[in-house]
Design an enzyme around this catalytic site. Structure first.
Site, mmCIF file in Angstrom:
data_model
loop_
_atom_site.group_PDB
_atom_site.id
_atom_site.type_symbol
_atom_site.label_atom_id
_atom_site.label_comp_id
_atom_site.label_asym_id
_atom_site.label_seq_id
_atom_site.Cartn_x
_atom_site.Cartn_y
_atom_site.Cartn_z
ATOM 1 N N ASP A 1 -2.692 -1.903 10.633
ATOM 2 C CA ASP A 1 -2.725 -1.733 9.426
ATOM 3 C C ASP A 1 -3.515 -2.749 8.823
ATOM 4 O O ASP A 1 -4.052 -2.693 7.410
ATOM 5 C CB ASP A 1 -1.390 -1.518 8.676
ATOM 6 N N LYS B 1 0.819 -1.293 0.015
ATOM 7 C CA LYS B 1 -0.045 -0.071 -0.071
ATOM 8 C C LYS B 1 0.935 1.105 -0.186
ATOM 9 O O LYS B 1 2.073 1.299 0.427
ATOM 10 C CB LYS B 1 -1.044 0.178 1.340
HETATM 11 O O1 C5P Z 1 0.105 -1.572 15.112
HETATM 12 P P1 C5P Z 1 1.431 -1.888 14.782
HETATM 13 O O2 C5P Z 1 2.015 -2.963 15.195
HETATM 14 O O3 C5P Z 1 1.740 -1.460 13.244
HETATM 15 O O4 C5P Z 1 2.422 -0.448 15.672
HETATM 16 C C1 C5P Z 1 3.515 -0.521 15.726
HETATM 17 C C2 C5P Z 1 4.164 0.570 16.340
HETATM 18 O O5 C5P Z 1 3.632 1.982 15.739
HETATM 19 C C3 C5P Z 1 3.288 0.830 17.701
HETATM 20 O O6 C5P Z 1 3.987 -0.003 18.807
HETATM 21 C C4 C5P Z 1 3.357 2.205 18.081
HETATM 22 O O7 C5P Z 1 4.773 2.445 18.754
HETATM 23 C C5 C5P Z 1 3.270 2.702 16.716
HETATM 24 N N1 C5P Z 1 1.969 3.402 16.233
HETATM 25 C C6 C5P Z 1 1.407 4.303 16.815
HETATM 26 N N2 C5P Z 1 0.142 4.829 16.450
HETATM 27 C C7 C5P Z 1 -0.445 4.170 15.590
HETATM 28 C C8 C5P Z 1 0.121 2.863 15.034
HETATM 29 C C9 C5P Z 1 1.336 2.679 15.138
HETATM 30 O O8 C5P Z 1 2.089 5.131 17.792
HETATM 31 N N3 C5P Z 1 -1.542 4.654 15.192
#
Ligand code: C5P
Length: 313
Positions: free
Chosen positions: A160, A17
């Site tokens: 995501d 994406k």
């Molecule tokens: O949800 P995901 O595992 O992709 O997120 C990875 C990291 O990115 C999270 O641990 C967080 O530190 C950061 N993040 C965030 N806010 C979001 C998505 C991700 O702070 N909306």
């Protein structure tokens, strides 16, 4: 009627994406950030296959383990790709296990992943692989889980992941897991170029927190509405002038070559250029396929070898 479990191998495409815009509205109490982002899947990505043990000629994978996992990195991969790739691709086995547990099934077989998306690119490779695993195994195992039920599992795997279940452009809010599908967007011709060094998502958000980025949800919605209007009317330059990525400055402070890549895309003649997600991949907008290919040629001649053309779908 419940669908039947397949005894044949099944394959599924896992699109990458790009974020066409990404506005970070502020930090939440749970540590995540509130987002307002317009994302589109690409016609470029990874491929996933499930082979049930009955279809493996010499069933060497038959054993204690329910399923085994094999990564197939791209032929021309740069240092560290497969190493980091394997780590991130564990999202696939996590997705498989989560689904098996939720359904109460035991399924023996093998998952193969043909990987093209590099980790820490902002192209959603790991998340898309996880979503594709949920969709593929839901079918292969004959579970008949609905999309909303899969979306609940998807959100547990990463912010995501629910977006990739929808399979169309979408505005994503919350921490990214609330997905509103968007119709009527034309396919965009893009050139994607990733600097050698990646950006860990958490580091980009942490760097942004230091830079204190905050936004208003009503203004974010209004900006997205204007961006969508520009895209639907084919006003590419107006879109490129107005689009934002709140994480771009933070990521560029962590990986200096992001700025160089954006400068080079501009110099190569893109209508506009920006970083996708938390980086480090950068996206250049072209007017058509021939224009995109010409830009790709210029980027490669300048040693930006990790560059490819693609379209949104
Ligand atoms: O949800 P995901 O595992 O992709 O997120 C990875 C990291 O990115 C999270 O641990 C967080 O530190 C950061 N993040 C965030 N806010 C979001 C998505 C991700 O702070 N909306």
């Amino acid at each position: 009627m419940r669908p039947r479990r397949s005894d044949q191998p099944l394959t599924r495409f896992a699109p990458a994406k790009v974020n066409l815009s990404l506005q970070v509205l502020g930090k939440r109490e749970d540590g995540f950030h509130e987002l307002h982002t317009l994302m589109a899947p690409l016609s470029w990505g990874d491929r996933l296959r499930w082979t049930p043990v009955s279809a493996i000629p010499k069933a060497t994978d038959r054993g204690e383990q329910e399923f085994s996992f094999r990564l197939h990195p791209p032929a021309a991969c740069h240092d560290g790709f497969s190493e980091i790739g394997v780590e991130e691709d564990n999202l696939v086995t996590r997705a498989a296990r989560l689904l098996a547990d939720a359904a109460g099934v035991v399924a023996h077989g093998r998952i193969d992943l043909w990987k093209h998306t590099r980790p820490q690119a902002g192209l959603g490779g790991g998340s898309s692989d996880a979503a594709a695993a949920l969709l593929l195994l839901n079918k292969a195992w004959g579970l008949g889980f609905t999309k909303p039920r899969l979306a609940t599992l998807a959100a547990r795997l990463g912010s995501d992941v629910p977006f990739f279940l929808a399979g169309s452009p979408a505005v994503c809010t919350g921490r990214g897991e609330r997905v509103r599908a968007i119709g009527g967007l034309p396919a965009l011709h893009l050139v994607v170029s990733q600097p050698h060094e990646g950006v860990p998502t958490a580091d980009a958000f942490a760097e942004l927190a230091r830079q204190n980025g905050n936004g208003d949800p009503i203004e974010a919605e209004e900006r997205t509405r204007r961006l969508l209007n520009a895209l639907r009317a084919g006003r590419l330059r107006a879109f490129a002038e107005r689009t934002v990525n709140s994480l771009q400055g933070a990521a560029a402070a962590l990986v200096r070559s992001i700025g160089d890549t954006l400068d080079r895309l501009a110099w190569a003649g893109c209508v506009g250029q920006w970083m996708t997600g938390s980086g480090s991949a950068c996206v250049g907008l072209a007017v058509n396929a021939a224009h995109a290919r010409a830009i790709e040629g210029i980027m490669k001649a300048e040693n930006n070898n990790n560059t490819f053309v693609t379209t949104t779908r």
